[in-house]
Scaffold this active site. Structure first.
Site, mmCIF file in Angstrom:
data_model
loop_
_atom_site.group_PDB
_atom_site.id
_atom_site.type_symbol
_atom_site.label_atom_id
_atom_site.label_comp_id
_atom_site.label_asym_id
_atom_site.label_seq_id
_atom_site.Cartn_x
_atom_site.Cartn_y
_atom_site.Cartn_z
ATOM 1 N N GLY A 51 13.138 -13.374 -6.568
ATOM 2 C CA GLY A 51 14.338 -13.944 -5.941
ATOM 3 C C GLY A 51 15.293 -12.934 -5.317
ATOM 4 O O GLY A 51 16.432 -13.274 -5.019
ATOM 5 N N CYS A 103 0.851 -1.178 0.000
ATOM 6 C CA CYS A 103 0.000 0.000 0.000
ATOM 7 C C CYS A 103 0.889 1.230 0.000
ATOM 8 O O CYS A 103 2.107 1.136 -0.012
ATOM 9 C CB CYS A 103 -0.871 0.025 1.256
ATOM 10 N N LEU A 110 -4.008 -1.327 -1.577
ATOM 11 C CA LEU A 110 -4.072 -2.477 -2.473
ATOM 12 C C LEU A 110 -4.629 -3.597 -1.610
ATOM 13 O O LEU A 110 -3.982 -4.030 -0.657
ATOM 14 C CB LEU A 110 -2.680 -2.852 -2.999
ATOM 15 N N LEU A 138 7.955 -13.896 -10.726
ATOM 16 C CA LEU A 138 8.931 -13.472 -11.736
ATOM 17 C C LEU A 138 9.942 -14.596 -11.899
ATOM 18 O O LEU A 138 10.388 -15.188 -10.919
ATOM 19 C CB LEU A 138 9.644 -12.192 -11.295
ATOM 20 N N VAL A 151 -5.367 -8.570 1.802
ATOM 21 C CA VAL A 151 -5.924 -9.344 2.907
ATOM 22 C C VAL A 151 -7.140 -8.590 3.459
ATOM 23 O O VAL A 151 -7.108 -7.372 3.573
ATOM 24 C CB VAL A 151 -4.867 -9.532 4.031
ATOM 25 N N ASN A 171 2.298 -0.392 5.834
ATOM 26 C CA ASN A 171 2.410 -1.002 4.524
ATOM 27 C C ASN A 171 3.242 -2.263 4.735
ATOM 28 O O ASN A 171 4.369 -2.185 5.213
ATOM 29 C CB ASN A 171 3.127 -0.009 3.598
#
Length: 556
Positions: free
Chosen positions: A364, A2, A50, A256, A53, A75
């Site tokens: 990663g 967020c 965003l 990714l 949860v 955040n």
């Protein structure tokens, strides 16, 4: 993921100041709230959400009936919030992981609270009963936080610096903005006039130390000793657990995948965990590169091996160069290697946002710093020096790779999760004898590769694939990305500009035309803010003049 923003003691109209909060709207595309603090007309919170949860009660600042005097804007993700709730029998009012911060703070104060949080976070906690403000940030700074504070006690805090640079304050026409240090919390007194005074800044965790919350987690017991099979077994347990706890979300998970060791291990373990959790959707993996990119080929191999729904994003040099301006604006840095590596990550994040419903993205990051993955580690004078360098890199992650990973994904409203920087996994890895962690038989990250040798998680040629920097692997060896950039910049910056570089940029003077070009763009967006970057990222022990691994003799 967020965007958080807060002001204390503003002497300018809040409705004007809050326009600054809109500069970080990309971090939270689902909702926005702006809230004044009762009894303090010059204090307020701004929050861009965003929803990852608890879609129903996840708005912030979080306030619960039991503690009407506490306000929390944070955040991040607290992965052990349920374990802590059960352990201490807290009564929750929401499903939000951050609510645990309020209960822990009420139970034991700020020091106890922050040491108990297993996760990534940046927060602002206001306690109007005790007239205190607290700021805190996770060990590695995976979640960003910036602050500005004036001598007369005006405090402004934001997830990104761009939300602070245009604020007004009568005593400070140029507001000094700086990153809040990872692994620290700050205690401030709140005065009746809404201004604050700093009381103390505390380093609460060193990456080498086992975190306090380890006492309460549910990881199976590790075996003692440093016998190689014991260590490998412990590393597998902890890495598995690092990925598993990060499945906490109501949104779709993606990953990714560059085809390098780190992202491949994350993707393979993630897919295994999603199957075990009986998640109904396919794991989407994402790779980016130009024609003939070794990363695209390697990522395809991994995706076929693990059985993910694989997406390949192709871009050309023109698209990459065109993106530089918005990438540097998003990043808030002019570091050369960070910008090179960010272009691919920025473009792939843009693709994910536009074409898929994956929102929580695994990656990663952190492995090279933790497991001594950079090629220059082959030149370390001793295991102890290598250990020292590894810890320095981890400490500075918030200026480089973690900054890149956060800003390039957050720019497109995605949330990044990085299992290699898990507290338990990283502190255990750093506790191992230095000679176990250095490159071996000419291969970097030997211990990590060896750990997963018999697991069949990855094809052998991927497990033992040599290090390829992300900014290099997206292009063919014949025409590296850094060469494409340097050829382009050659026509943008002339020799007379370079001759005057030291006068124009006395701090962190760019030594190359590429560096000069990025600095120009940075100064256009953030004039006079060069001190956000303390130094350029550069390999050690080898007199390097360029950060690309492809310039090193070991690579050749």
């Amino acid at each position: 993921m967020c965007g958080i923003w807060a002001l204390f003691g503003s002497d300018d109209c809040l409705s004007v100041q809050c326009l600054s909060a809109m500069k970080i709207a990309h971090r939270g595309p689902d909702a926005f709230r702006f809230e004044n603090v009762n009894g303090y007309t010059n204090c307020c919170f701004g929050f861009h959400r965003l929803a990852v949860v608890d879609p129903l009660f996840g708005m912030q600042p979080i306030r619960v009936k039991k503690y009407p005097y506490l306000w929390l804007c944070y955040n991040g993700e607290i992965y052990n919030h349920k374990a802590m709730q059960q352990r201490f029998e807290f009564e929750y009012q929401t499903q939000v992981d951050g609510e645990i911060i309020l209960h822990l703070y009420d139970k034991g104060g700020i020091e106890q609270t922050i040491c108990m949080l297993d996760g990534v976070f940046a927060f602002i906690l206001l306690d109007t009963a005790n007239k205190k403000v607290f700021l805190g940030r996770d060990t590695y700074g995976v979640r960003p936080l910036f602050k500005a504070m004036t001598e007369d006690g005006f405090l402004a805090v934001c997830s990104e610096a761009k939300g602070l640079v245009t604020l007004n304050h009568s005593t400070a026409p140029f507001l000094k903005v700086e990153p809040f240090l990872p692994g620290h919390y700050e205690v401030l007194d709140l005065k009746p006039n809404g201004k604050v005074a700093s009381v103390e800044m505390v380093k609460y965790h060193h990456c080498r130390d086992e975190p306090l919350h380890a006492l309460y987690d549910n990881v199976e017991k590790l075996f003692p000793g440093f016998e190689i099979e014991t260590v490998k077994n412990n590393l597998r347990i902890l890495f598995d657990n690092a990925v598993k706890k990060r499945l906490m979300t109501d949104r779709r998970i993606g990953c990714l995948l560059s085809g390098g060791l780190d992202s491949s291990l994350v993707a393979a373990t993630l897919l295994k965990q999603l199957k075990e959790a009986q998640v109904q959707y396919a794991l989407q993996t994402f790779a980016i590169g130009m024609e003939d990119s070794p990363d695209l080929l390697a990522a395809r191999k991994v995706a076929n091996h693990i059985g993910s729904e694989h997406h390949e994003v192709l871009f050309n040099s023109e698209e990459g160069i065109q993106a530089l301006d918005e990438v540097i604006f998003s990043l808030e840095t002019y570091d050369i290697t960070t910008i090179r590596a960010s272009v691919g990550m920025y473009l792939i994040s843009k693709y994910i946002r536009k074409n898929t419903d994956s929102v929580v993205i695994f990656s990663g990051e952190g492995s090279d710093e933790l497991t001594q993955g950079y090629i220059y580690f082959h030149k370390a004078p001793s295991p102890e020096k290598a250990e020292e360098e590894s810890e320095r890199l981890l400490k500075e992650l918030y200026l480089f790779d973690v900054l890149r990973a956060d800003r390039t994904t957050a720019a497109h409203g995605l949330e990044l999760r990085v299992p290699f920087l898990d507290h338990r996994f990283s502190s255990y890895y750093l506790s191992l004898p230095p000679e176990m962690r250095i490159p071996k038989d000419g291969i970097e990250k030997h211990l990590l590769r060896e750990t997963f040798e018999d697991s069949n998680l990855l094809p052998k040629e991927i497990l033992w694939r040599p290090k390829e920097a992300f900014s290099d692997g997206i292009t063919s060896v014949k025409n590296s990305w850094f060469k494409i950039l340097q050829d382009y910049v050659e026509h943008q910056v002339d020799d007379t500009m370079m001759a005057a570089a030291a006068q124009k940029f006395p701090f962190n003077t760019p030594k190359t035309k590429e560096g000069y070009y990025y600095r120009q763009i940075f100064e256009r967006h953030y004039p006079g803010r060069a001190d956000w970057l303390t130094h350029y990222w550069m390999p050690k022990w080898i007199n390097a003049t360029d950060p690309s691994a492809r310039t090193l003799t070991h690579y050749k």
